[in-house]
Design an enzyme around this catalytic site. Structure first.
Site, PDB file in Angstrom:
ATOM      1  N   LYS A  25      17.809  50.651  69.494  1.00 56.25           N
ATOM      2  CA  LYS A  25      17.570  51.783  68.608  1.00 56.25           C
ATOM      3  C   LYS A  25      18.864  52.402  68.075  1.00 56.25           C
ATOM      4  O   LYS A  25      18.959  52.780  66.922  1.00 56.25           O
ATOM      5  CB  LYS A  25      16.758  52.868  69.342  1.00 56.25           C
ATOM      6  CG  LYS A  25      16.474  54.079  68.464  1.00 56.25           C
ATOM      7  CD  LYS A  25      15.746  55.184  69.201  1.00 56.25           C
ATOM      8  CE  LYS A  25      15.624  56.429  68.324  1.00 56.25           C
ATOM      9  NZ  LYS A  25      15.042  57.567  69.035  1.00 56.25           N
ATOM     10  N   GLN A  26      19.864  52.544  68.985  1.00 58.94           N
ATOM     11  CA  GLN A  26      21.045  53.332  68.610  1.00 58.94           C
ATOM     12  C   GLN A  26      22.220  52.955  69.501  1.00 58.94           C
ATOM     13  O   GLN A  26      22.090  52.129  70.396  1.00 58.94           O
ATOM     14  CB  GLN A  26      20.736  54.813  68.764  1.00 58.94           C
ATOM     15  CG  GLN A  26      20.421  55.227  70.197  1.00 58.94           C
ATOM     16  CD  GLN A  26      19.923  56.664  70.277  1.00 58.94           C
ATOM     17  OE1 GLN A  26      18.837  56.974  69.853  1.00 58.94           O
ATOM     18  NE2 GLN A  26      20.745  57.535  70.834  1.00 58.94           N
ATOM     19  N   GLU A  44      16.344  54.095  73.121  1.00 56.44           N
ATOM     20  CA  GLU A  44      15.005  54.522  73.536  1.00 56.44           C
ATOM     21  C   GLU A  44      13.908  53.509  73.201  1.00 56.44           C
ATOM     22  O   GLU A  44      12.735  53.800  73.407  1.00 56.44           O
ATOM     23  CB  GLU A  44      14.695  55.889  72.911  1.00 56.44           C
ATOM     24  CG  GLU A  44      15.565  56.991  73.508  1.00 56.44           C
ATOM     25  CD  GLU A  44      15.458  58.316  72.772  1.00 56.44           C
ATOM     26  OE1 GLU A  44      15.709  59.349  73.398  1.00 56.44           O
ATOM     27  OE2 GLU A  44      15.140  58.318  71.562  1.00 56.44           O
ATOM     28  N   ASP A  61      23.139  65.508  72.912  1.00 54.59           N
ATOM     29  CA  ASP A  61      23.790  65.606  71.595  1.00 54.59           C
ATOM     30  C   ASP A  61      24.935  66.620  71.644  1.00 54.59           C
ATOM     31  O   ASP A  61      26.003  66.409  71.061  1.00 54.59           O
ATOM     32  CB  ASP A  61      22.774  66.058  70.539  1.00 54.59           C
ATOM     33  CG  ASP A  61      21.560  65.139  70.457  1.00 54.59           C
ATOM     34  OD1 ASP A  61      21.012  64.784  71.518  1.00 54.59           O
ATOM     35  OD2 ASP A  61      21.153  64.785  69.338  1.00 54.59           O
TER      36      ASP A  61
END
Length: 672
Positions: free
Chosen positions: A496-497, A428, A299
Site C-alpha cells: 500500500k505505502q 495496510e 503521522d
C-alpha cells in the site's frame, strides 16, 4: 487560476475551487477553521465515545461571504499569503475596493479575527455598502450551548461536549465570545476608507475567553490587532526559514507545506497552553466522518515531527509532552490486550485510549508505539534535554514502551530469535503477519534507546532489554539480499505505502548500500500508485542517499499530483480521496528537502550531513537548524557548503560544535 506574480509564498486565484474541502485553512495551536466554513474546532475538544470520538463542531461567526450588491461586473480575487498567515477576499468595483481578511491570531491562540475594509478609488461622495452573508447559527450537534450575558459588546455562549471519550471521563467546556456581525457595512459619503474588525474568542474557561477577547479589543483600539498577528507569524517564519533556488512549483509547494505545518504548532511564548497533538488533516478538519475524526496517528511522530524538531525544538517538545500526558491511556491499552508497559493507540484523541473505529488497526498496527519512542530519541539526540526525561515524565514513557515490547515478543526455539507475531505493518494491505521488518526494527530501536537512556540517567538497565534487542528477528533474504516485508512475503506482492524503505530512513537500520538499493528496487514497482502522499518522499530520500538524482526527482514529482490548486492544499490520495490538508504528505515532502537534499541524519553522537541535489536545484538555505543549543544557518550550493552558528543558548549553555569532514579535518564552529 493564476498564481501570485512570481512570489512563491502568495497563492492568488480569481475563483474558488469547486470542492470546499480544498479551501485553505487558517489555524493556530488552539483554533482552526477552513475559510468560508460555518464551524471551527478547538484543540483537544472531542465529543463521542471511543471509536465515535471526533472533533466537536463549534459554530463559527467567521464563516461569512462578502458581496457587493449592484456592482457592475466586479473583479474578485482570493489570496492566501503564507508570509502574513492571512487569507483575503477582494472585490474591486468601479470606484471602490472592498477587502475581507481572515486569520487565526498566532500569539493570542484563543483568538480569531476578520476585518472588512472599504476604500474609495475615485472622487465620488455617495455611500458605498457591502453585504455580509453569514452562515452562523449559535448551536452545535456536539455541544450543549447556553447563551450568557454580553461582555464588552460581545455576545457569549458556553457549554460542554455531549459525550465523553471514555465512560465517566470529562466533557471539555467551550466558552465563546464574538463581535456581533451586521448584515451590511456602509462607507459614508464623506469617508475615503474605513476598516471594521470583528473578533471571536474561544477557550476552555470563561475567564480565558474574556481575557483573550479583552486583549484583542486593546489591540484593535490601537490599530495593531492584525499587525501583532503578522509580527508573531513572521517571526516564526523567519525562525523556520527554508529557501530554494529551483522550479517555481517546487518553491510554491515548499512554502505551502511550511504554512500549513507551522500553523499547527504552538507559538514560542505559550508555556501555559497545553498542546493536543497534530492530526493528519490538522485542527481545521476532523468533524465526524471527516479526516479521520481529528485523531492523532504515527503521522505526527514519524512524518511531521522531524521537520519541526530540526527547525523549532520547543514545539517538538510540546508534541512529546502530549504523548507523556496520554501515557496512562497507553498503559490501559497494553493491559487490555494482556501486555505490560504502554501501547500507544493507533488513533489517539485526548486520553491516549484507542479511538480507532475499526478494531483491527488498534489491535495490530503496533509499530506506532515504536514510532512515538523514535521521536523521543531524535529529540534527545538533538537537544540533550535530560530534564524532559528526569523531571517531566519522559523516562516513565521510555521504560513503559521497552516493557511493552519485551512482553509482546515470543521466543522461537527453532530460529533461536525473538518474534513479534500477528501484526499489521505500515503496509495496510497485509494483516496478521509475523515479524514485520519495520515493526521489529522499530522495536529493536526502542530497546536500544531505552538502554542508552537508562545509562545516561545512571539507572540500572534490565538485562532483557539488551538481550531482546540483540536477538529480535528482522527478516532478511540472504539470497536476494533484501528485506522481505514480513515472514512469507513473496516478491511482487502489492504494497500500500512506504514500509520496508523506512528501514533505511528514518530508522537507519544497519545495511549496506547494495541492500538499500535492493529494497528500493524491490518495493518501488509494487507500491500502489494510488497510495497515500507521503510514500514517494521516502523513496526520494532513499535514491538521494544512493546519489541517484534522476530517480529521486521522479519520485518527488509524484507528490505534485497530491497538491491541489490554487491554495496548495494536499489530498491524501491522488484521486482526491482520504484526508485533505494532508499534513502527513507535507511532512514527508519537507523531509526530502530538510533531510534528503541536505543529507542530515540525527545520530547519538552527531548530526551527519551529505548534500545531494537533483539537477533543477542550485541552492538551498536553511536559516535556523537547531542542534545542541546552537542555531545554524546552512547554505548549500553546487560549489560549497557554508555553515554559520548564528545563535547559542546561554541556559542551558550550548554545546561547542565542530564540523568534521570525512578526511578527519575539524573546523570549530564558534558563534558568528
Amino acid at each position: 487560476m493564476a498564481d501570485g506574480e512570481g512570489d512563491p509564498g502568495v497563492f492568488t486565484a480569481t475563483a474558488l475551487p469547486g470542492d470546499p474541502r480544498l479551501l485553505p485553512t487558517v489555524t493556530n495551536a488552539f483554533l482552526g477553521t477552513r475559510v468560508f466554513r460555518d464551524i471551527l474546532h478547538a484543540a483537544g475538544v472531542y465529543s463521542g465515545a471511543a471509536g465515535d470520538t471526533h472533533r466537536a463542531d463549534v459554530p463559527s461567526p467567521l464563516g461569512l461571504h462578502m458581496a457587493a450588491p449592484g456592482a457592475r461586473s466586479p473583479a474578485e480575487s482570493f489570496t492566501l499569503n503564507t508570509w502574513t498567515g492571512t487569507f483575503s477576499h477582494t472585490i474591486q468595483s468601479p470606484g471602490y475596493m472592498a477587502t475581507h481578511q481572515l486569520y487565526a491570531h498566532h500569539s493570542l491562540v484563543h483568538l480569531m479575527a476578520f476585518s472588512i475594509t472599504i476604500r474609495r478609488l475615485d472622487g465620488s461622495t455617495h455611500p458605498i455598502t457591502v453585504q455580509l452573508r453569514s452562515l452562523f447559527v449559535p448551536q452545535s450537534q456536539d455541544l450543549g450551548l447556553t447563551p450568557g450575558p454580553d461582555f464588552q459588546g460581545a455576545h457569549y455562549i458556553y457549554g460542554q461536549t455531549l459525550v465523553p471519550e471514555v465512560e465517566g471521563g470529562p466533557c471539555p467546556a467551550v466558552h465563546m465570545l464574538w463581535t456581533p456581525i451586521p448584515q451590511s457595512l456602509t462607507l459614508g459619503g464623506e469617508e475615503r476608507e474605513r476598516c471594521w474588525e470583528f473578533l471571536t474568542a474561544v477557550a476552555g474557561s470563561e475567564e480565558e475567553a474574556k481575557r483573550s477577547y479583552s486583549a484583542g479589543l486593546s489591540l484593535r483600539a490601537t490599530g495593531s490587532l492584525h499587525r501583532s498577528h503578522v509580527r508573531a507569524w513572521a517571526a516564526l517564519r523567519r525562525g523556520c526559514s527554508v529557501e530554494l533556488d529551483g522550479p517555481l512549483a517546487l518553491r510554491q509547494a515548499l512554502h505551502g507545506c511550511l504554512y500549513y505545518l507551522l500553523s499547527a504548532i504552538p507559538p514560542r511564548d505559550s508555556p501555559g497552553v497545553l498542546f493536543h497533538g497534530i492530526s493528519p488533516g490538522g485542527l481545521s478538519n476532523g468533524t465526524r466522518g471527516e479526516d479521520y475524526w481529528g485523531h492523532v496517528f504515527w503521522d505526527q511522530d514519524t512524518w511531521m515531527f522531524p521537520n519541526i524538531l530540526l527547525l523549532y525544538p520547543e514545539a517538538a517538545r510540546a508534541i512529546l509532552q502530549y504523548r507523556i500526558r496520554t501515557l496512562e491511556g497507553a498503559r490501559r491499552n497494553a493491559q487490555e490486550q494482556g501486555y505490560e508497559g504502554a501501547k500507544f493507540p493507533w488513533e489517539s484523541a485526548a486520553t491516549g485510549r484507542e479511538v480507532c473505529p475499526e478494531e483491527i488497526y488498534g489491535a495490530q498496527e503496533i509499530h506506532v508505539t515504536g514510532d512515538v519512542l523514535m521521536a523521543f530519541e531524535q529529540y534527545y539526540c538533538t537537544t540533550q534535554d535530560q530534564k524532559l526525561f528526569r523531571n517531566d515524565g519522559g523516562w516513565e514513557l521510555v521504560e513503559a514502551v521497552a516493557r511493552y515490547w519485551c512482553s509482546r515478543m515470543v521466543w522461537s526455539e527453532e530460529e533461536q530469535l525473538y518474534h513479534i507475531r500477528g501484526v499489521m505493518p505500515p503496509d495496510e494491505y497485509h494483516s496478521q503477519v509475523d515479524n514485520s521488518a519495520y515493526t521489529n526494527a522499530v522495536a529493536r530501536r526502542s530497546l536500544n534507546f531505552a538502554t542508552d537512556m537508562a545509562r545516561d540517567l545512571l539507572l540500572p538497565v534490565p538485562e532483557e532489554w539488551e538481550d531482546r534487542a540483540r536477538k529480535i528477528k528482522v527478516p532478511f533474504d540472504e539470497e536476494r539480499k533484501y528485506h522481505p516485508e514480513y515472514d512469507g512475503y513473496s516478491p511482487g506482492e502489492p504494497v500500500k505505502q512506504a514500509d520496508v524503505v523506512l528501514l533505511g530512513f528514518p530508522l537507519m537500520h544497519p545495511m549496506s548500500a547494495e541492500v538499500r538499493r535492493n529494497d528500493l528496487e524491490m518495493y518501488e514497482p509494487v507500491t500502489d500508485p494510488a497510495g497515500p502522499a507521503m510514500t514517494w518522499s521516502m523513496f526520494a530520500v532513499g535514491w538521494l542517499e544512493l546519489r541517484e538524482m534522476q530517480r529521486a526527482w521522479s519520485q518527488l514529482e509524484k507528490c505534485f499530483s497530491n497538491i491541489t490548486e490554487p491554495f496548495k492544499v494536499w489530498v491524501e490520495n491522488s484521486d482526491g480521496s482520504g484526508a485533505v490538508n494532508f499534513l502527513t504528505g507535507m511532512g514527508g515532502f519537507l523531509q526530502v528537502i530538510l533531510f534528503g537534499f541536505t543529507g542530515f541524519r540525527i545520530t547519538r553522537s552527531s548530526l551527519l550531513f551529505n548534500p545531494a541535489f537533483p539537477d533543477d536545484i542550485t541552492k538551498l538555505k536553511v536559516s535556523s537548524v537547531s542542534y545542541l543549543g546552537n542555531k545554524l544557518e546552512v547554505t548549500i550550493t553546487r560549489e560549497e557548503i557554508r555553515m554559520e552558528v548564528t545563535e547559542t543558548s546561554r541556559d542551558p549553555p550550548a554545546f561547542l560544535l565542530d564540523a568534521v569532514l570525512e578526511s578527519g579535518q575539524r573546523f570549530p564552529l564558534w558563534e558568528g
